[in-house]
Design an enzyme around this catalytic site. Structure first.
Site, PDB file in Angstrom:
ATOM      1  CB  CYS A  35      -0.941  -0.137   1.278  1.00  0.00           C
ATOM      2  SG  CYS A  35      -1.859   1.590   1.489  1.00  0.00           S
ATOM      3  CD  GLN A  56     -17.312  -8.633  14.187  1.00  0.00           C
ATOM      4  OE1 GLN A  56     -16.598  -7.768  13.775  1.00  0.00           O
ATOM      5  NE2 GLN A  56     -17.451  -8.752  15.758  1.00  0.00           N
ATOM      6  CD  GLU A  74     -27.431  -3.658  20.658  1.00  0.00           C
ATOM      7  OE1 GLU A  74     -26.624  -4.604  20.490  1.00  0.00           O
ATOM      8  OE2 GLU A  74     -27.336  -2.287  20.427  1.00  0.00           O
ATOM      9  CE1 TYR A  94     -22.638  -4.325  26.667  1.00  0.00           C
ATOM     10  CE2 TYR A  94     -22.415  -6.900  27.628  1.00  0.00           C
ATOM     11  CZ  TYR A  94     -22.546  -5.349  27.844  1.00  0.00           C
ATOM     12  OH  TYR A  94     -22.152  -4.984  28.889  1.00  0.00           O
ATOM     13  CG  ASP A 111     -19.686  -9.703  20.786  1.00  0.00           C
ATOM     14  OD1 ASP A 111     -18.519  -9.172  20.740  1.00  0.00           O
ATOM     15  OD2 ASP A 111     -19.960  -9.752  19.287  1.00  0.00           O
ATOM     16  CB  CYS A 116      -3.373  -0.565   7.301  1.00  0.00           C
ATOM     17  SG  CYS A 116      -4.927  -1.354   6.246  1.00  0.00           S
ATOM     18  CB  CYS A 123     -13.284  -5.835  19.883  1.00  0.00           C
ATOM     19  SG  CYS A 123     -14.484  -4.801  20.629  1.00  0.00           S
ATOM     20  CB  CYS A 183      -3.235   5.334   5.697  1.00  0.00           C
ATOM     21  SG  CYS A 183      -5.073   4.903   5.935  1.00  0.00           S
ATOM     22  CB  CYS A 233      -8.703   1.560   0.396  1.00  0.00           C
ATOM     23  SG  CYS A 233      -8.653   0.522   1.920  1.00  0.00           S
TER      24      CYS A 233
HETATM   25  N1  SAH Z   1     -22.971  -9.674  19.114  1.00  0.00           N
HETATM   26  C1  SAH Z   1     -23.247  -8.666  18.012  1.00  0.00           C
HETATM   27  C2  SAH Z   1     -22.656  -7.518  18.267  1.00  0.00           C
HETATM   28  C3  SAH Z   1     -21.479  -7.161  19.107  1.00  0.00           C
HETATM   29  S1  SAH Z   1     -21.186  -5.330  19.088  1.00  0.00           S
HETATM   30  C4  SAH Z   1     -22.617  -9.084  16.581  1.00  0.00           C
HETATM   31  O1  SAH Z   1     -21.396 -10.103  16.725  1.00  0.00           O
HETATM   32  O2  SAH Z   1     -22.863  -8.813  15.597  1.00  0.00           O
HETATM   33  C5  SAH Z   1     -21.318  -4.816  20.643  1.00  0.00           C
HETATM   34  C6  SAH Z   1     -23.073  -4.316  20.739  1.00  0.00           C
HETATM   35  O3  SAH Z   1     -23.146  -3.998  21.937  1.00  0.00           O
HETATM   36  C7  SAH Z   1     -23.272  -3.316  19.648  1.00  0.00           C
HETATM   37  O4  SAH Z   1     -24.419  -3.691  19.061  1.00  0.00           O
HETATM   38  C8  SAH Z   1     -23.571  -2.102  20.766  1.00  0.00           C
HETATM   39  O5  SAH Z   1     -24.898  -1.458  20.347  1.00  0.00           O
HETATM   40  C9  SAH Z   1     -24.176  -2.946  22.039  1.00  0.00           C
HETATM   41  N2  SAH Z   1     -24.065  -2.088  23.316  1.00  0.00           N
HETATM   42  C10 SAH Z   1     -23.132  -1.088  23.654  1.00  0.00           C
HETATM   43  N3  SAH Z   1     -23.192  -0.900  24.951  1.00  0.00           N
HETATM   44  C11 SAH Z   1     -24.310  -1.733  25.482  1.00  0.00           C
HETATM   45  C12 SAH Z   1     -25.041  -1.802  26.753  1.00  0.00           C
HETATM   46  N4  SAH Z   1     -24.601  -0.975  27.643  1.00  0.00           N
HETATM   47  N5  SAH Z   1     -25.761  -2.500  26.859  1.00  0.00           N
HETATM   48  C13 SAH Z   1     -26.389  -3.378  25.715  1.00  0.00           C
HETATM   49  N6  SAH Z   1     -25.750  -3.255  24.558  1.00  0.00           N
HETATM   50  C14 SAH Z   1     -24.830  -2.408  24.369  1.00  0.00           C
END
Ligand code: SAH
Length: 449
Positions: free
Chosen positions: A72, A281, A331, A310, A379, A81, A406, A78, A158
């Site tokens: 790149c 994702q 969520e 989440y 998550d 990356c 993450c 940038c 990109c």
């Molecule tokens: N498991 C899903 C999303 C993961 S990302 C997947 O893999 O597609 C994390 C998610 O948590 C996001 O959608 C975000 O909106 C949500 N989030 C963030 N803070 C939160 C909270 N305090 N309570 C509930 N959800 C939340």
């Protein structure tokens, strides 16, 4: 303390979470971009503090066998990356190592090995692009933010984006330049177009174009739509109204100009509806492998009730529904919950329930009700779990908790907190969803002892 502008000799011994090389010089940790573990170099110190410093390579004295020519041309400028200067083998190794080191150092584990789901390709994998738009001498262009700034450096292809998203961007720019649509200027907060957001369904091929606009209207919309219709897969055009002085790309209001305002895609054999705001994702292939790993680690049976905190648009929740008795997703974003419910319907899934709210509060409410949960999936965003979510999960006491993360550091912190509440780490792995970038996903399974 090291001296600014002075040149020192250094050996790279580690990486930071942002992917910079780390050297120890006179007991001080020095952060050096574009460096690879094992390399010897001379470094000019650019910033010196008591315990740490930042420097740049002046001369490479001993090159790593993992060093490669950057494919790149703008990699060094940038802010996107981090790893075009090394081969993918070293990138995979360092990512697995980072997760292992965090679990050992912060989580109090004693892992010797940690597997990683490496990506099969580093090219064209991102299904979402967000191009900042700027203007020079009356001509609009896109590019990337220079690392750590908001100045837009014009750029061509990109490599981590598919070619078709660049075609969408070019079509929008042609329209903007033909009709002299104004471009937003952060300094004056004047001008219309801020960002071009493109999302492509990997399996469906459908393309959503969302323009972040400092206003509610764009001129000559039929012509813009005609141009976009030339692009195979173009499905919908949406304006995101963003009139605020903010770093956030999308505003809160969405106006659909063409098509349904969302696209569909297939993930883990299920169909999902995706609005501009929905979390999805960006690496479809690797996300499927990550979710598959989550399903296997969850060890769900037909009698189990599964809680997915989440849950976003319900990707993991619904992927687990067939194996479970019942699945419950929580969520915080209402639009994502609406998408999740719609996704359950469109896949004919009847054993899924979704709640909108804060994960910690919802888990506490469920704990108070005395609900029985067999397996919990979490998550969370980078900051990890809230203290009340951990407390509530400990009260609910599922036999197994699968944690998708993450950020290895907050994951490791939370693993230690669960350990103090009677959970033992059973398995841990890393997954590379962002080749060439320093982010790494990880997944662990914890069992109640
Ligand atoms: N498991 C899903 C999303 C993961 S990302 C997947 O893999 O597609 C994390 C998610 O948590 C996001 O959608 C975000 O909106 C949500 N989030 C963030 N803070 C939160 C909270 N305090 N309570 C509930 N959800 C939340």
């Amino acid at each position: 303390m090291l001296i600014k502008n002075q040149i020192y000799e250094a050996t790279i011994v580690d990486y930071t979470a942002e992917g910079q090389g780390v050297a120890k010089i006179e007991g001080c940790a020095v952060f050096i971009p574009n460096a690879i573990v094992g390399e010897k170099c001379t470094v000019r110190i650019e910033k010196a503090q008591k315990t740490w410093a930042a420097g740049k390579i002046v001369e490479l004295l001993e090159k790593s066998p993992h060093r490669v020519n950057r494919e790149c041309p703008v990699a060094k400028l940038c802010g996107g990356c981090d790893f075009w200067h090394m081969d993918y083998e070293e990138e995979s190794r360092l990512k697995a190592d980072r997760v292992k080191a965090a679990l050992n150092r912060i989580g109090g584990e004693n892992l010797t090995e940690l597997p990683i789901l490496s990506a099969p390709t580093c090219y064209g994998y991102r299904n979402k692009a967000q191009y900042p738009v700027a203007a020079k001498k009356g001509r609009a262009y896109t590019g990337f933010y220079r690392a750590g700034t908001h100045s837009v450096v014009e750029s061509g292809r990109c490599l981590i984006l598919p070619e078709i998203t660049d075609k969408v961007k070019d079509a929008v720019l042609d329209y903007v330049n033909q009709y002299r649509v104004t471009v937003y200027d952060e300094a004056t907060q004047k001008g219309l177009l801020r960002h071009i957001f493109v999302r492509k369904g990997e399996v469906s091929g459908q393309i959503l174009v969302c323009l972040a606009v400092n206003g509610r209207k764009l001129p000559h919309v039929p012509d813009l739509i005609d141009r976009l219709k030339q692009i195979p897969g173009f499905t919908t055009l949406v304006i995101s109204v963003n009139t605020k002085d903010t770093n956030l790309i999308l505003g809160d209001e969405f106006i659909t100009l063409y098509g349904p305002g969302y696209i569909e895609d297939t993930l883990c054999g299920l169909k999902f509806r995706l609005s501009p705001r929905s979390f999805y994702q960006v690496n479809h292939h690797q996300a499927q492998r990550l979710y598959q790993a989550a399903i296997e680690l969850a060890g769900i049976t037909k009698d189990d009730t599964v809680l997915d905190l989440y849950c976003g648009v319900g990707t993991i929740t619904l992927s687990m529904a067939a194996a479970a008795g019942k699945v419950i997703g929580v969520e915080v974003i209402p639009q994502a919950v609406a998408d999740a419910k719609d996704n359950a319907r469109r896949n004919g899934i009847e054993n899924a329930e979704f709640f909108c709210g804060d994960a910690g509060e919802a888990a506490l409410a469920l704990a108070k009700e005395g609900i029985h949960i067999d397996v919990a999936i979490v998550d969370p965003p980078r900051k990890g779990l809230n203290a009340d979510a951990i407390e509530a999960l400990a009260q609910i006491a599922p036999r197994r908790i699968v944690y998708v993360s993450c950020d290895p550091a907050t994951l490791a912190r939370d693993v230690a907190l669960f350990k103090a509440r009677g959970y033992a780490l059973q398995k841990a792995m890393a997954a590379d969803l962002f080749p060439r970038c320093a982010h790494v996903e990880s997944i662990v399974a914890m069992i109640k002892e």
